[in-house]
Structure formats: structure tokens, C-alpha cells
Design a protein around this motif. Sequence first.
Motif, PDB file in Angstrom:
ATOM      1  N   MET A   8       0.838  -1.189   0.000  1.00 60.93           N
ATOM      2  CA  MET A   8       0.000   0.000   0.000  1.00 60.93           C
ATOM      3  C   MET A   8       0.878   1.245   0.000  1.00 60.93           C
ATOM      4  O   MET A   8       1.889   1.279   0.689  1.00 60.93           O
ATOM      5  N   GLN A   9       0.471   2.236  -0.762  1.00 58.72           N
ATOM      6  CA  GLN A   9       1.125   3.527  -0.733  1.00 58.72           C
ATOM      7  C   GLN A   9       0.028   4.570  -0.573  1.00 58.72           C
ATOM      8  O   GLN A   9      -0.986   4.547  -1.269  1.00 58.72           O
ATOM      9  N   TYR A  10       0.204   5.460   0.368  1.00 57.63           N
ATOM     10  CA  TYR A  10      -0.772   6.506   0.651  1.00 57.63           C
ATOM     11  C   TYR A  10      -0.313   7.783  -0.015  1.00 57.63           C
ATOM     12  O   TYR A  10       0.849   8.152   0.075  1.00 57.63           O
ATOM     13  N   LEU A  11      -1.258   8.456  -0.683  1.00 59.90           N
ATOM     14  CA  LEU A  11      -0.936   9.686  -1.395  1.00 59.90           C
ATOM     15  C   LEU A  11      -1.826  10.814  -0.883  1.00 59.90           C
ATOM     16  O   LEU A  11      -2.990  10.602  -0.548  1.00 59.90           O
ATOM     17  N   ASP A  12      -1.276  12.034  -0.866  1.00 61.51           N
ATOM     18  CA  ASP A  12      -2.089  13.188  -0.489  1.00 61.51           C
ATOM     19  C   ASP A  12      -2.816  13.708  -1.727  1.00 61.51           C
ATOM     20  O   ASP A  12      -2.724  13.124  -2.820  1.00 61.51           O
ATOM     21  N   GLU A  13      -3.543  14.801  -1.578  1.00 60.32           N
ATOM     22  CA  GLU A  13      -4.346  15.334  -2.678  1.00 60.32           C
ATOM     23  C   GLU A  13      -3.506  15.785  -3.868  1.00 60.32           C
ATOM     24  O   GLU A  13      -4.006  15.929  -4.984  1.00 60.32           O
ATOM     25  N   ASN A  14      -2.189  15.978  -3.663  1.00 61.50           N
ATOM     26  CA  ASN A  14      -1.288  16.377  -4.750  1.00 61.50           C
ATOM     27  C   ASN A  14      -0.521  15.199  -5.337  1.00 61.50           C
ATOM     28  O   ASN A  14       0.348  15.387  -6.175  1.00 61.50           O
ATOM     29  N   GLY A  15      -0.823  13.994  -4.860  1.00 62.45           N
ATOM     30  CA  GLY A  15      -0.147  12.811  -5.379  1.00 62.45           C
ATOM     31  C   GLY A  15       1.181  12.518  -4.711  1.00 62.45           C
ATOM     32  O   GLY A  15       1.921  11.647  -5.165  1.00 62.45           O
ATOM     33  N   ASN A  16       1.509  13.232  -3.635  1.00 65.11           N
ATOM     34  CA  ASN A  16       2.755  13.002  -2.919  1.00 65.11           C
ATOM     35  C   ASN A  16       2.579  11.869  -1.907  1.00 65.11           C
ATOM     36  O   ASN A  16       1.525  11.767  -1.263  1.00 65.11           O
ATOM     37  N   ALA A  17       3.619  11.051  -1.758  1.00 65.98           N
ATOM     38  CA  ALA A  17       3.560   9.932  -0.813  1.00 65.98           C
ATOM     39  C   ALA A  17       3.446  10.439   0.621  1.00 65.98           C
ATOM     40  O   ALA A  17       4.049  11.441   0.994  1.00 65.98           O
ATOM     41  N   VAL A  18       2.610   9.740   1.405  1.00 66.08           N
ATOM     42  CA  VAL A  18       2.408  10.051   2.820  1.00 66.08           C
ATOM     43  C   VAL A  18       2.762   8.797   3.608  1.00 66.08           C
ATOM     44  O   VAL A  18       2.320   7.707   3.261  1.00 66.08           O
ATOM     45  N   SER A  19       3.545   8.950   4.660  1.00 64.99           N
ATOM     46  CA  SER A  19       3.923   7.770   5.437  1.00 64.99           C
ATOM     47  C   SER A  19       2.735   7.259   6.241  1.00 64.99           C
ATOM     48  O   SER A  19       1.913   8.041   6.732  1.00 64.99           O
ATOM     49  N   LYS A  20       2.651   5.958   6.371  1.00 66.99           N
ATOM     50  CA  LYS A  20       1.565   5.337   7.129  1.00 66.99           C
ATOM     51  C   LYS A  20       1.565   5.825   8.574  1.00 66.99           C
ATOM     52  O   LYS A  20       0.510   6.018   9.178  1.00 66.99           O
ATOM     53  N   GLU A  21       2.741   6.052   9.123  1.00 71.82           N
ATOM     54  CA  GLU A  21       2.875   6.483  10.514  1.00 71.82           C
ATOM     55  C   GLU A  21       2.251   7.862  10.759  1.00 71.82           C
ATOM     56  O   GLU A  21       1.887   8.192  11.877  1.00 71.82           O
ATOM     57  N   SER A  22       2.133   8.667   9.712  1.00 71.79           N
ATOM     58  CA  SER A  22       1.585  10.008   9.885  1.00 71.79           C
ATOM     59  C   SER A  22       0.052  10.041   9.832  1.00 71.79           C
ATOM     60  O   SER A  22      -0.555  11.058  10.123  1.00 71.79           O
ATOM     61  N   LEU A  23      -0.569   8.920   9.490  1.00 76.32           N
ATOM     62  CA  LEU A  23      -2.031   8.870   9.412  1.00 76.32           C
ATOM     63  C   LEU A  23      -2.637   8.784  10.807  1.00 76.32           C
ATOM     64  O   LEU A  23      -2.104   8.120  11.694  1.00 76.32           O
ATOM     65  N   SER A  24      -3.776   9.436  10.988  1.00 79.40           N
ATOM     66  CA  SER A  24      -4.480   9.355  12.264  1.00 79.40           C
ATOM     67  C   SER A  24      -5.166   7.997  12.380  1.00 79.40           C
ATOM     68  O   SER A  24      -5.307   7.267  11.386  1.00 79.40           O
ATOM     69  N   ALA A  25      -5.624   7.668  13.570  1.00 83.91           N
ATOM     70  CA  ALA A  25      -6.337   6.404  13.777  1.00 83.91           C
ATOM     71  C   ALA A  25      -7.598   6.361  12.919  1.00 83.91           C
ATOM     72  O   ALA A  25      -7.942   5.321  12.348  1.00 83.91           O
TER      73      ALA A  25
END
Length: 124
Positions: A8-25
Amino acid sequence: MNPETLDMQYLDENGNAVSKESLSAGEKQLMVIAILWALALCSKKKLPVIIDTPLARLDSQHRTSIISTYFPNASDQTIILSTDTEIDHNYYDMMKEFVGDEFTLVYSEETKSTSIKKGYFQGL
């Protein structure tokens, strides 16, 4: 999701990668629900779904979306385990037309056992 490795890769609204650790519960919970729903749609099978405290980490906007969009379509048989504070009068009223049956589990400290009562949190 990488189709070969299933990473899995998480992306923000601009398509930039977001680390899983930075996601809220709550964001992690929404991601899991999205994956489960996608798997159900792809399998084309209506398997029973059991969801434990699905709204606990979500804000009111996401709670409303889950109740009005996901719950009615999750499966032909969906079991939702919630706390008495998680689904209040408003959320309960939103779900009521899709509810086939409801029960409350009541734990007794005295007997160290749980009994089943018909109805959803009789105090509601």
C-alpha cells in the motif's frame, strides 16, 4: 496498491507519498473499511460482515458518511458491534430503516456474565 506486491502507498491530494505512521487512527480505519469494501465488490459475493466499534475514531462527517453509504451496502448481513456512546439518537435514526434486528449485551459485575436483551440500548 501495487498490483504485484500488494504493498500500500498513501498519497495526499497532490499525489505526494504520505507515510503510514503520519495517518491518524481515523484515517487508518477509513482505509481498512475502503479496502474491505473494495474486496467485497471485486469478489461479487455478499459475505456476512462484522464490524466492531466502527465509528469510535471518526469525526461526525465521516460517521455520517459511513452510516449512510457503507453500512447499508456492506453486505446482505452486517453485524455492527457498538458502544452506547458511539451511535447516538441521530446516528441510530439514520440506520434504523436498514436494521433487521437489534440486541444489547449487558455485563453484570455481580455474576461476571453477559446477558442479551432485545433492542438497542433501551435508554435511547
